[in-house]
Design an enzyme around this catalytic site. Structure first.
Site, PDB file in Angstrom:
ATOM      1  N   GLU A 140      35.564  41.052  42.849  1.00  0.00           N
ATOM      2  CA  GLU A 140      34.656  42.067  43.402  1.00  0.00           C
ATOM      3  C   GLU A 140      33.262  42.014  42.772  1.00  0.00           C
ATOM      4  O   GLU A 140      32.279  42.379  43.396  1.00  0.00           O
ATOM      5  CB  GLU A 140      35.247  43.466  43.242  1.00  0.00           C
ATOM      6  CG  GLU A 140      36.444  43.756  44.150  1.00  0.00           C
ATOM      7  CD  GLU A 140      37.768  43.330  43.560  1.00  0.00           C
ATOM      8  OE1 GLU A 140      37.783  42.608  42.524  1.00  0.00           O
ATOM      9  OE2 GLU A 140      38.821  43.706  44.126  1.00  0.00           O
TER      10      GLU A 140
ATOM     11  N   PHE B 169      48.415  55.523  41.773  1.00  0.00           N
ATOM     12  CA  PHE B 169      48.301  54.074  41.664  1.00  0.00           C
ATOM     13  C   PHE B 169      46.910  53.621  42.112  1.00  0.00           C
ATOM     14  O   PHE B 169      46.429  54.023  43.161  1.00  0.00           O
ATOM     15  CB  PHE B 169      49.381  53.402  42.513  1.00  0.00           C
ATOM     16  CG  PHE B 169      49.266  51.899  42.529  1.00  0.00           C
ATOM     17  CD1 PHE B 169      49.471  51.164  41.368  1.00  0.00           C
ATOM     18  CD2 PHE B 169      48.939  51.223  43.694  1.00  0.00           C
ATOM     19  CE1 PHE B 169      49.350  49.786  41.364  1.00  0.00           C
ATOM     20  CE2 PHE B 169      48.820  49.841  43.711  1.00  0.00           C
ATOM     21  CZ  PHE B 169      49.021  49.127  42.545  1.00  0.00           C
ATOM     22  N   GLN B 170      46.260  52.813  41.333  1.00  0.00           N
ATOM     23  CA  GLN B 170      44.903  52.300  41.600  1.00  0.00           C
ATOM     24  C   GLN B 170      43.891  53.417  41.797  1.00  0.00           C
ATOM     25  O   GLN B 170      42.991  53.319  42.620  1.00  0.00           O
ATOM     26  CB  GLN B 170      44.900  51.327  42.781  1.00  0.00           C
ATOM     27  CG  GLN B 170      45.661  50.039  42.460  1.00  0.00           C
ATOM     28  CD  GLN B 170      45.383  48.898  43.423  1.00  0.00           C
ATOM     29  OE1 GLN B 170      45.131  49.118  44.595  1.00  0.00           O
ATOM     30  NE2 GLN B 170      45.447  47.674  42.923  1.00  0.00           N
TER      31      GLN B 170
ATOM     32  N   LYS C 213      41.644  57.189  51.265  1.00  0.00           N
ATOM     33  CA  LYS C 213      42.383  56.493  52.310  1.00  0.00           C
ATOM     34  C   LYS C 213      42.718  57.406  53.487  1.00  0.00           C
ATOM     35  O   LYS C 213      42.627  56.997  54.643  1.00  0.00           O
ATOM     36  CB  LYS C 213      43.674  55.902  51.722  1.00  0.00           C
ATOM     37  CG  LYS C 213      44.402  55.010  52.706  1.00  0.00           C
ATOM     38  CD  LYS C 213      45.514  54.211  52.056  1.00  0.00           C
ATOM     39  CE  LYS C 213      46.089  53.211  53.061  1.00  0.00           C
ATOM     40  NZ  LYS C 213      47.182  52.436  52.479  1.00  0.00           N
TER      41      LYS C 213
ATOM     42  N   MET D 124      21.215  30.655  24.119  1.00  0.00           N
ATOM     43  CA  MET D 124      20.317  31.691  23.631  1.00  0.00           C
ATOM     44  C   MET D 124      20.916  32.393  22.408  1.00  0.00           C
ATOM     45  O   MET D 124      20.202  32.744  21.468  1.00  0.00           O
ATOM     46  CB  MET D 124      20.013  32.695  24.747  1.00  0.00           C
ATOM     47  CG  MET D 124      18.888  33.654  24.427  1.00  0.00           C
ATOM     48  SD  MET D 124      17.318  32.812  24.085  1.00  0.00           S
ATOM     49  CE  MET D 124      16.539  32.859  25.699  1.00  0.00           C
TER      50      MET D 124
END
Lengths: 164, 578
Positions: free
Chosen positions: B51, B113-114, B163, B485
């Site tokens: 993502e 969940f999630q 949802k 760097m």
């Protein structure tokens, strides 16, 4: 110096957390914070106090204004203004002398005793923060059980007003 | 009115917002939306492999085109993976709308969940965010999200959709708002005329002026107006890292980038200037060096669309809040009305001085490093070769580190929106997904991702996305087998104790890796093969090519501002520093 900042905010979920989060994120402190809907219930009026020099106050006002939910922001300390804070103090009051002395103290500060039991007095006081601080100092030795302060509410003097 | 489910409304609203491409990754809480996506063909979805890359790709697309980018992710880990991408866009003021699925309203707060409080987690790194609680509100919220993201000082906006709000069995009338009006959000556009007049007068009275232009000019598409004004006045111009390309890199009046790794001439000119005209720039700590010692002689005119940027780090003598376009147009008009001209004698003297600095220590004239020879390939020479092979016309994305600075210094960008990098947040792993976004927007333009073996491994899985969606980007991997760097700072400040900055023998064979994804891999170890191989690479128009180039491991980025110094306090090369 102490700053009193007044904000007119959309009364929406999450709006307050954005204001509070901004202070944490930018490293500013909030000393007091009061918030409630206005006569127009789509709007919240929020007053907060903080410490900062002119540069910091300017940044705080600008950053607050940048929040999408913010409609108006003003640093009340810049002009003439009135500040008020409400305080409730529960005192130990078993001794008769203390009860008398406490009552006279409350009168001097133009407060009210709003609850009495055989062992306690609960006092209500309004005023600016200095006055409330002074009262606490005056009665400290008599036995404070609990102090609840509302935080400062502020409004500008005269013709100026904060409205959509 | 047409009846649609919440999921269908999301996709339809995207279409009505003019969105053609969405980068994303499906998951439980977003499945109703993904089903609606499947049943139409007007909004294209590009499946990524992580993502973070979805958001970077949308970001790259936005930077290259100026349009608002869009990403779609699921709840919980999908949302938190998007966070780095959102923070990257936020720091560089890039307009994005990130739609995240959320657990059903009835489950919010239950540690479902999630479940992650996406609005809460993203709060400090978004311009604004919404939690949509009714299907009826989706279209209006999406319209607001695009409006907020793309106007004023742009930035990312999160739209979190539970949802059950996208439930296919619950249909509501659909209407996309024709106009968005918000009483609490009315960004300033025009600057204050009186202030602009003062600015023009001050600018014309200057004896040693400099124009310091930043990313705001790119974002506001104000490049042409900037060029017009700068050339009418014959004033020198320096660009910030984010502003590269907004003034042509090959123009005589251009002094190069300023700041920590800016050119000698730009930083020295800033220090001696009597008037600094800052536009769309924010006096970042990577530009100013020590604020106390910053440009002691200068009157500062500062134009920015965001009032919080003005006088935040450096007090502006003439602050102007407005868009770069509006203010530059007005300045030009006032300049012509006034009929005054710059102090030509002073200006001529100033140019003699500037040209002297440029001749003595200019990054393109002075020898900043020893040239490549044999197996010792200098990273600077790779960038110069990239410039040559692409005729200076490529879109160049970069990751973060030494390679980013070399690219910024040695590729001369003549056009805005051709230099795409994470300047504010400094996100390693940005370059490849951002390049995918650019390639999607401009399939006929060469898109090169200048990276290092450290950064590229942070989102290397996206090589697979390039295969799936046919995004033939070119990867120029400056491989020094170390976090360059980090190692440079360890050389300078930690007596070369390379704490966790070297890969030793653990690096993959990038050629085989590229091939495993179906791409072309090249290994370059000798300077003599660089040009031919690079020409070969860019000749393969429809292939992803991964050029793994072994570079000199000891090279440092110079010039470099000395910590705690003024702008002109610079180390110019390695011998001088170590």
């Amino acid at each position: 110096m102490k700053r009193i900042i007044s904000i007119l905010l959309e009364n929406e979920a999450g709006a307050l957390s954005r204001v509070v989060g901004l202070f944490a994120q930018r490293g500013y402190n909030i000393d007091t914070l009061t918030v409630a809907p206005t006569d127009d219930d789509t709007l919240s009026r929020l007053t907060l106090t903080t410490q900062g020099d002119d540069h910091m106050a300017e940044q705080i006002v600008k950053q607050l204004h940048k929040l999408i939910d913010t409609i108006k922001v003003v640093d009340l300390t810049v002009g003439a203004h009135i500040e008020r804070e409400l305080m409730l103090v529960k005192m130990k009051a078993t001794d008769k002398d203390i009860r008398t002395e406490l009552k006279s103290c409350v009168e001097i500060f133009r407060g009210h005793v709003i609850d009495v039991t055989p062992t306690t007095y609960t006092v209500q006081l309004t005023g600016d923060s200095h006055k409330l601080d002074a009262f606490i100092e005056a009665v400290r030795e008599m036995g404070i059980m609990e102090v609840v302060r509302s935080g400062v509410s502020g409004i500008s003097r005269g013709d100026k007003f904060l409205r959509v | 009115m047409e009846l649609l489910s919440g999921g269908e409304i999301v996709i339809r609203a995207l279409k009505d917002a003019g969105i053609k491409n969405v980068w994303g990754y499906p998951g439980g809480a977003a499945l109703h939306i993904y089903d609606a996506l499947y049943r139409q063909d007007e909004v294209r979805h590009l499946l990524v492999r992580h993502e973070q890359a979805a958001v970077h790709a949308a970001d790259g697309y936005s930077r290259a085109t100026g349009k608002v980018g869009t990403a779609l992710v699921t709840s919980g880990p999908g949302a938190t993976n998007a966070i780095t991408g959102i923070a990257t866009a936020y720091m560089d003021s890039i307009p994005l709308v990130v739609i995240s699925g959320q657990v059903p309203l009835t489950k919010i707060g239950q540690d479902a969940f999630q479940e992650t409080d996406m609005v809460g987690v993203s709060r400090p790194i978004v311009k604004h965010s919404f939690l949509v609680t009714r299907a009826e509100d989706i279209a209006a919220t999406i319209a607001k999200a695009y409006y907020i993201a793309g106007t004023g000082r742009p930035g990312p906006v999160v739209v979190d959709i539970p949802k059950d709000v996208t439930d296919p069995s619950y249909k509501v009338p659909y209407a996309y708002p024709s106009d968005v009006k918000m009483r609490s959000y009315q960004p300033t556009t025009k600057g204050h005329r009186g202030q602009i007049k003062r600015a023009v007068k001050t600018l014309l009275a200057a004896k040693r002026p400099i124009i310091y232009a930043g990313g705001g000019v790119v974002i506001d598409n104000a490049s042409e107006k900037l060029i017009e004004l700068a050339q009418a006045l014959n004033y020198p111009v320096t660009n910030t890292l984010m502003g590269l390309g907004c003034y042509p890199g090959t123009d005589r009046q251009y002094l190069g980038m300023l700041g920590m790794h800016g050119t000698y001439e730009a930083n020295t000119a800033m220090h001696h200037a009597d008037v600094i005209f800052a536009i769309g720039a924010r006096f970042d700590d990577r530009v100013t060096n020590d604020l106390e010692k910053f440009c002691p002689h200068a009157t500062i005119i500062h134009v920015d669309v965001d009032p919080t940027s003005v006088s935040k780090n450096i007090e502006a003598h003439i602050p102007i809040v407005g868009t770069c376009n509006a203010v530059l147009s007005e300045m030009m008009a006032i300049y012509q009305e006034m009929g005054l001209s710059p102090d030509s004698a002073a200006l001529a003297e100033w140019w003699i001085q500037l040209d002297q600095w440029r001749a003595d220590q200019g990054i393109y004239t002075a020898s900043r490093y020893e040239e490549s020879s044999g197996n010792c390939i200098k990273p600077q020479d790779v960038i110069k070769m990239l410039y040559k092979v692409t005729n200076g016309k490529a879109i160049v994305t970069s990751d973060v580190g030494q390679h980013q600075m070399f690219a910024a210094q040695y590729y001369l960008f003549d056009k805005p929106r051709t230099w795409i990098n994470s300047g504010g947040l400094g996100t390693m792993g940005f370059g490849l997904p951002a390049a995918m976004g650019c390639k999607l927007a401009f399939p006929d333009t060469d898109v090169a991702c200048v990276t290092g073996e450290g950064s590229i491994q942070m989102n290397i899985q996206e090589l697979s996305t390039c295969t799936q969606h046919n995004l033939p980007v070119k990867i120029i991997n400056l491989n020094n087998a170390a976090l360059g760097m980090v190692r440079q700072w360890q050389d300078m400040n930690y007596s070369s104790r390379y704490s966790e900055s070297v890969y030793e023998e653990s690096l993959p064979d990038f050629v085989k890796l590229a091939e495993a994804y179906g791409h072309v891999g090249m290994k370059i170890t000798h300077i003599d093969e660089l040009e031919e191989k690079m020409r070969e690479c860019f000749a393969m128009k429809d292939r992803v090519v991964f050029m793994d180039i072994d570079i000199d491991r000891s090279e440092h980025v110079y010039p470099m501002q000395m910590p705690g110094g003024s702008m002109r306090d610079l180390w110019l090369n390695k011998t001088e520093r170590t």
